[in-house]
Design an enzyme around this catalytic site. Sequence first.
Site, PDB file in Angstrom:
ATOM      1  N   ASP A   1      -7.884   4.130   1.052  1.00 54.65           N
ATOM      2  CA  ASP A   1      -6.939   4.627   2.058  1.00 54.65           C
ATOM      3  C   ASP A   1      -7.707   5.134   3.281  1.00 54.65           C
ATOM      4  O   ASP A   1      -8.495   6.068   3.169  1.00 54.65           O
ATOM      5  CB  ASP A   1      -6.145   5.769   1.398  1.00 54.65           C
ATOM      6  CG  ASP A   1      -5.062   6.329   2.303  1.00 54.65           C
ATOM      7  OD1 ASP A   1      -5.070   6.021   3.512  1.00 54.65           O
ATOM      8  OD2 ASP A   1      -4.209   7.066   1.794  1.00 54.65           O
TER       9      ASP A   1
ATOM     10  N   CYS B   1       0.863  -1.182   0.000  1.00 58.61           N
ATOM     11  CA  CYS B   1       0.000   0.000   0.000  1.00 58.61           C
ATOM     12  C   CYS B   1       0.898   1.230   0.000  1.00 58.61           C
ATOM     13  O   CYS B   1       2.083   1.124  -0.354  1.00 58.61           O
ATOM     14  CB  CYS B   1      -0.981  -0.013   1.173  1.00 58.61           C
ATOM     15  SG  CYS B   1      -0.201   0.016   2.802  1.00 58.61           S
TER      16      CYS B   1
ATOM     17  N   ASN C   1       2.359   1.473   4.318  1.00 61.85           N
ATOM     18  CA  ASN C   1       2.670   0.204   5.009  1.00 61.85           C
ATOM     19  C   ASN C   1       2.403   0.288   6.519  1.00 61.85           C
ATOM     20  O   ASN C   1       3.062  -0.375   7.320  1.00 61.85           O
ATOM     21  CB  ASN C   1       4.119  -0.246   4.733  1.00 61.85           C
ATOM     22  CG  ASN C   1       4.414  -1.692   5.148  1.00 61.85           C
ATOM     23  OD1 ASN C   1       5.526  -2.029   5.561  1.00 61.85           O
ATOM     24  ND2 ASN C   1       3.439  -2.559   5.077  1.00 61.85           N
TER      25      ASN C   1
ATOM     26  N   CYS D   1      -1.236   0.826   7.453  1.00 62.16           N
ATOM     27  CA  CYS D   1      -2.676   0.550   7.625  1.00 62.16           C
ATOM     28  C   CYS D   1      -3.102  -0.691   6.834  1.00 62.16           C
ATOM     29  O   CYS D   1      -3.277  -1.776   7.399  1.00 62.16           O
ATOM     30  CB  CYS D   1      -3.524   1.746   7.206  1.00 62.16           C
ATOM     31  SG  CYS D   1      -3.253   3.229   8.210  1.00 62.16           S
ATOM     32  N   ARG D   2      -3.268  -0.529   5.522  1.00 61.84           N
ATOM     33  CA  ARG D   2      -3.887  -1.613   4.742  1.00 61.84           C
ATOM     34  C   ARG D   2      -3.005  -2.840   4.549  1.00 61.84           C
ATOM     35  O   ARG D   2      -3.441  -3.962   4.810  1.00 61.84           O
ATOM     36  CB  ARG D   2      -4.341  -1.060   3.376  1.00 61.84           C
ATOM     37  CG  ARG D   2      -5.442  -0.036   3.492  1.00 61.84           C
ATOM     38  CD  ARG D   2      -5.621   0.756   2.217  1.00 61.84           C
ATOM     39  NE  ARG D   2      -4.478   1.630   1.962  1.00 61.84           N
ATOM     40  CZ  ARG D   2      -4.303   2.365   0.884  1.00 61.84           C
ATOM     41  NH1 ARG D   2      -5.194   2.305  -0.085  1.00 61.84           N
ATOM     42  NH2 ARG D   2      -3.247   3.135   0.751  1.00 61.84           N
ATOM     43  N   SER D   3      -1.770  -2.641   4.071  1.00 54.14           N
ATOM     44  CA  SER D   3      -0.955  -3.835   3.771  1.00 54.14           C
ATOM     45  C   SER D   3      -0.543  -4.620   5.028  1.00 54.14           C
ATOM     46  O   SER D   3      -0.538  -5.855   4.986  1.00 54.14           O
ATOM     47  CB  SER D   3       0.241  -3.512   2.869  1.00 54.14           C
ATOM     48  OG  SER D   3       1.121  -2.587   3.448  1.00 54.14           O
TER      49      SER D   3
END
Length: 157
Positions: A127, A8, A11, A13-15
Site C-alpha cells: 500500500d 485493492c 481503488n 492507487c494500486r488497482s
Amino acid sequence: MKKILFVCLGNICRSPGAEGIMKDLVRKNRRDANFYIDSAGLYGGHAGALPDARMRKHASMRGYSLDSRARAFYPSADFLEFDMIIGMDEQNIRQLNLLAENDEERTKIFRMTDFCRKDTEYKEVPDPYYEGADGFELVLDLLEDAVGGLYEYCSKK
Ligand code: 4NP
C-alpha cells in the site's frame, strides 16, 4: 473474452494502476476484443474519485494515463461477472476469500505478485498511500512486471 478485475483497498492507487497498465498492454497487442478489464476497492469510501494525484503523476511519467473512477467491490455481482479477481496484498486476498460464497468463487481469486516474472522479494504490492515517491515507483515496478506475466498467462490459455 477474459474478464479481469483488479482489487485493492481504496481503488485509487494500486488497482487503477494495474487496470491502466493492463489496458495499455492489451491495446498495444491489439487484443481489445479479448479482454474486459476493470478495478474496484474493498473500501468504497473513495467511490467516484479519480486515482490519487501521486499515482497519476508517477504513472504518467511512464506513459500511462489513469482516468478510471473508483468504485466499491460488489461481491455478488463481481464474483459472477469476472473470471479473475486479482488482489494486491495479503489483506485484500484474505478479505476476498471471506466474501466468496463457494469454491467456484474462491478459485477466481489470484494474487498480483504471483504473476511477477522478475525475481523479487515482494509477495504483495504494498500500500503506497502513506509512502513517498519511492512507494509509488515500487508499486509501478511491481505492477509492470506482474501485469506482463498476467498477460502471458492469459494468452497461453
Ligand atoms: P489503494 O491505496 O488501496 O492502493 O487504492 C489506498 C488508498 C486509500 C486508502 C488506503 C489505501 N485509505 O485509507 O483511504
